[in-house]
Design an enzyme around this catalytic site. Structure first.
Site, PDB file in Angstrom:
ATOM      1  CE1 TYR A   1      -4.502  -2.354   4.750  1.00  0.00           C
ATOM      2  CE2 TYR A   1      -3.418  -0.248   4.394  1.00  0.00           C
ATOM      3  CZ  TYR A   1      -4.113  -1.287   3.776  1.00  0.00           C
ATOM      4  OH  TYR A   1      -4.245  -1.160   2.394  1.00  0.00           O
TER       5      TYR A   1
ATOM      6  CB  SER B   1      -0.936  -0.076   1.271  1.00  0.00           C
ATOM      7  OG  SER B   1      -1.697   1.267   1.510  1.00  0.00           O
TER       8      SER B   1
HETATM    9  N1  LIG Z   1      -8.260   0.340  -2.467  1.00  0.00           N
HETATM   10  C1  LIG Z   1      -7.110   1.131  -2.194  1.00  0.00           C
HETATM   11  O1  LIG Z   1      -6.915   2.174  -2.322  1.00  0.00           O
HETATM   12  C2  LIG Z   1      -5.911   0.481  -1.673  1.00  0.00           C
HETATM   13  C3  LIG Z   1      -4.730   0.936  -1.201  1.00  0.00           C
HETATM   14  C4  LIG Z   1      -3.728   0.489  -0.861  1.00  0.00           C
HETATM   15  C5  LIG Z   1      -3.615  -0.935  -0.763  1.00  0.00           C
HETATM   16  N2  LIG Z   1      -4.676  -1.602  -1.108  1.00  0.00           N
HETATM   17  C6  LIG Z   1      -4.718  -3.231  -0.950  1.00  0.00           C
HETATM   18  O2  LIG Z   1      -5.030  -3.648  -2.217  1.00  0.00           O
HETATM   19  C7  LIG Z   1      -5.653  -5.021  -1.986  1.00  0.00           C
HETATM   20  C8  LIG Z   1      -7.092  -5.233  -2.462  1.00  0.00           C
HETATM   21  O3  LIG Z   1      -7.811  -4.377  -1.739  1.00  0.00           O
HETATM   22  P1  LIG Z   1      -9.290  -3.782  -2.446  1.00  0.00           P
HETATM   23  O4  LIG Z   1      -8.954  -2.112  -2.439  1.00  0.00           O
HETATM   24  O5  LIG Z   1      -9.442  -4.320  -3.683  1.00  0.00           O
HETATM   25  O6  LIG Z   1     -10.180  -3.933  -1.400  1.00  0.00           O
HETATM   26  P2  LIG Z   1     -11.663  -4.869  -1.402  1.00  0.00           P
HETATM   27  O7  LIG Z   1     -11.994  -5.030  -0.108  1.00  0.00           O
HETATM   28  O8  LIG Z   1     -12.326  -4.439  -2.484  1.00  0.00           O
HETATM   29  O9  LIG Z   1     -11.013  -6.351  -1.939  1.00  0.00           O
HETATM   30  C9  LIG Z   1     -10.389  -7.102  -0.998  1.00  0.00           C
HETATM   31  C10 LIG Z   1     -10.600  -8.740  -1.070  1.00  0.00           C
HETATM   32  O10 LIG Z   1      -9.984  -9.321  -0.066  1.00  0.00           O
HETATM   33  C11 LIG Z   1     -10.738 -10.526   0.412  1.00  0.00           C
HETATM   34  N3  LIG Z   1     -10.199 -10.925   1.701  1.00  0.00           N
HETATM   35  C12 LIG Z   1     -10.327 -10.381   2.845  1.00  0.00           C
HETATM   36  N4  LIG Z   1      -9.750 -11.041   3.802  1.00  0.00           N
HETATM   37  C13 LIG Z   1      -9.482 -12.137   3.162  1.00  0.00           C
HETATM   38  C14 LIG Z   1      -9.086 -13.423   3.640  1.00  0.00           C
HETATM   39  N5  LIG Z   1      -8.541 -13.663   4.798  1.00  0.00           N
HETATM   40  N6  LIG Z   1      -8.649 -14.334   2.488  1.00  0.00           N
HETATM   41  C15 LIG Z   1      -8.977 -14.233   1.568  1.00  0.00           C
HETATM   42  N7  LIG Z   1      -9.593 -13.157   0.969  1.00  0.00           N
HETATM   43  C16 LIG Z   1      -9.821 -12.057   1.693  1.00  0.00           C
HETATM   44  C17 LIG Z   1     -11.991  -9.582   0.601  1.00  0.00           C
HETATM   45  O11 LIG Z   1     -13.389 -10.580   0.602  1.00  0.00           O
HETATM   46  C18 LIG Z   1     -12.211  -8.855  -0.716  1.00  0.00           C
HETATM   47  O12 LIG Z   1     -12.820  -9.598  -1.789  1.00  0.00           O
HETATM   48  C19 LIG Z   1      -5.213  -5.305  -0.116  1.00  0.00           C
HETATM   49  O13 LIG Z   1      -4.400  -5.920  -0.057  1.00  0.00           O
HETATM   50  C20 LIG Z   1      -5.357  -3.586   0.134  1.00  0.00           C
HETATM   51  O14 LIG Z   1      -4.748  -3.729   1.359  1.00  0.00           O
HETATM   52  C21 LIG Z   1      -5.847  -1.171  -1.786  1.00  0.00           C
END
Ligand SMILES: NC(=O)c1ccc[n+]([C@@H]2O[C@H](COP(=O)([O-])OP(=O)(O)OC[C@H]3O[C@@H](n4cnc5c(N)ncnc54)[C@H](O)[C@@H]3O)[C@@H](O)[C@H]2O)c1
Length: 289
Positions: free
Chosen positions: A155, A142
């Protein structure tokens, strides 16, 4: 890796957001997919999209924090497809609260999914990636893996740990001349369900926090862009071999100061990796070390 056609790609957390966008884009580019999530309804929707794009797909319920399950899943995927080329350790959760407010259990859960989930996926698939002769592990950290903010300590800690783990792995793969590329991705401000899926300590309002995240994200995303995980229709650059990549659907999805001069990041003591050409997480910086 210069193309995705016929490559076997594993995406965790594929039921939503970045994981879904990645899966669909990989399917469009001819990859064969192993997708998983704990959210089975979301996963089923992704599976339908991937199938509509014509991909060969396997879909599993998988909690990335469950090490034994991840290990047997990796073996099973490799056996079914005959090889594994790409692993996107993407599944993640967020949790809001100060260190004083959070319980050990709250912190453990974030570390279990966001850090240990990445370690489990990396360790489980590494032998298969090496055996493929053409592997790439992509760990999703992230922008909060580059600098810290209040109320996100667990986090932040998990995402910093993912960066350290991944960059060390990259050096090991280079030193040992293993046929595995390694990339750490640092997204920021992408329009996904992460805020709505996230937890918080008692006393904080979930909807209010999710609304605040949406506002912040909209502020980070420049005019005309909304940080959509599927991004633009430009050529993705996942095939490049870079250490660290930054951003989200376009370089302009990170704050302008970061995208242009990097001064924001520098002030946080981070290494600036230059502008990104990131789409759907299939990305790498043009100037990363
Ligand atoms: N959206 C952002 O701006 C952002 C920024 C920085 C990092 N991220 C990272 O990107 C990645 C994806 O996040 P996103 O934004 O698409 O969020 P999201 O919540 O839309 O998707 C995350 C997915 O991970 C699944 N998940 C959660 N716990 C789980 C587990 N124990 N085992 C398997 N699956 C699990 C959820 O059910 C969900 O479908 C994450 O690692 C998040 O930390 C996102």
């Amino acid at each position: 890796m210069t193309h995705f056609t016929g490559k076997v790609a594993v995406v965790t957390g594929a039921g939503s957001g970045i994981g879904r966008a990645l899966s669909v884009e990989l399917a469009r580019r001819g990859a064969r997919l192993a997708i998983s999530d704990v959210d089975l309804a979301g996963l089923a929707d992704t599976e339908a999209l991937v199938k509509a794009a014509g991909a060969d797909v396997r879909s599993d319920s998988l909690d990335v924090s469950q090490r034994e399950l991840v290990l047997s899943y990796a073996d099973s995927v490799a056996e079914q497809f005959g090889a594994v080329n790409l692993v996107f350790n993407n599944a993640g959760i967020a949790f809001t609260g100060t260190i004083e407010q959070m319980s050990f259990k709250d912190i453990d859960r974030v570390m279990d999914v966001d850090f240990w989930g990445v370690v489990n996926g990396t360790k489980a698939f590494l032998p298969h990636l090496i055996a493929s002769g053409d592997g790439h592990v992509i760990n999703i950290s992230s922008i909060f893996g580059l600098f810290s903010v209040p109320t996100q300590s667990a986090y932040n800690a998990a995402k910093f740990a993912v960066r350290g783990f991944t960059e060390s792995l990259r050096q090991e793969m280079l030193n040992e001349k293993r046929p595995v590329k390694v990339t750490c991705v640092h997204p920021g401000g992408i329009k996904t369900n992460i805020a709505r899926n996230s937890g918080q300590v008692d006393g904080l309002d979930h909807d209010e926090l999710a609304g605040a995240f949406d506002k912040l994200r909209a502020h980070l995303a420049p005019q005309g862009r909304r940080g959509d995980p599927q991004g633009s229709r430009e050529e993705p650059t996942a095939r490049a071999d870079r250490c660290r990549c930054l951003g989200c659907s376009t370089s302009s999805c990170v704050p302008p100061a970061l995208a242009t001069s990097g001064s924001w990041l520098r002030s946080a003591g981070a290494t600036v990796v230059g502008k990104c050409d990131v789409r759907a997480g299939l990305a790498v910086s043009r100037s990363a070390s």
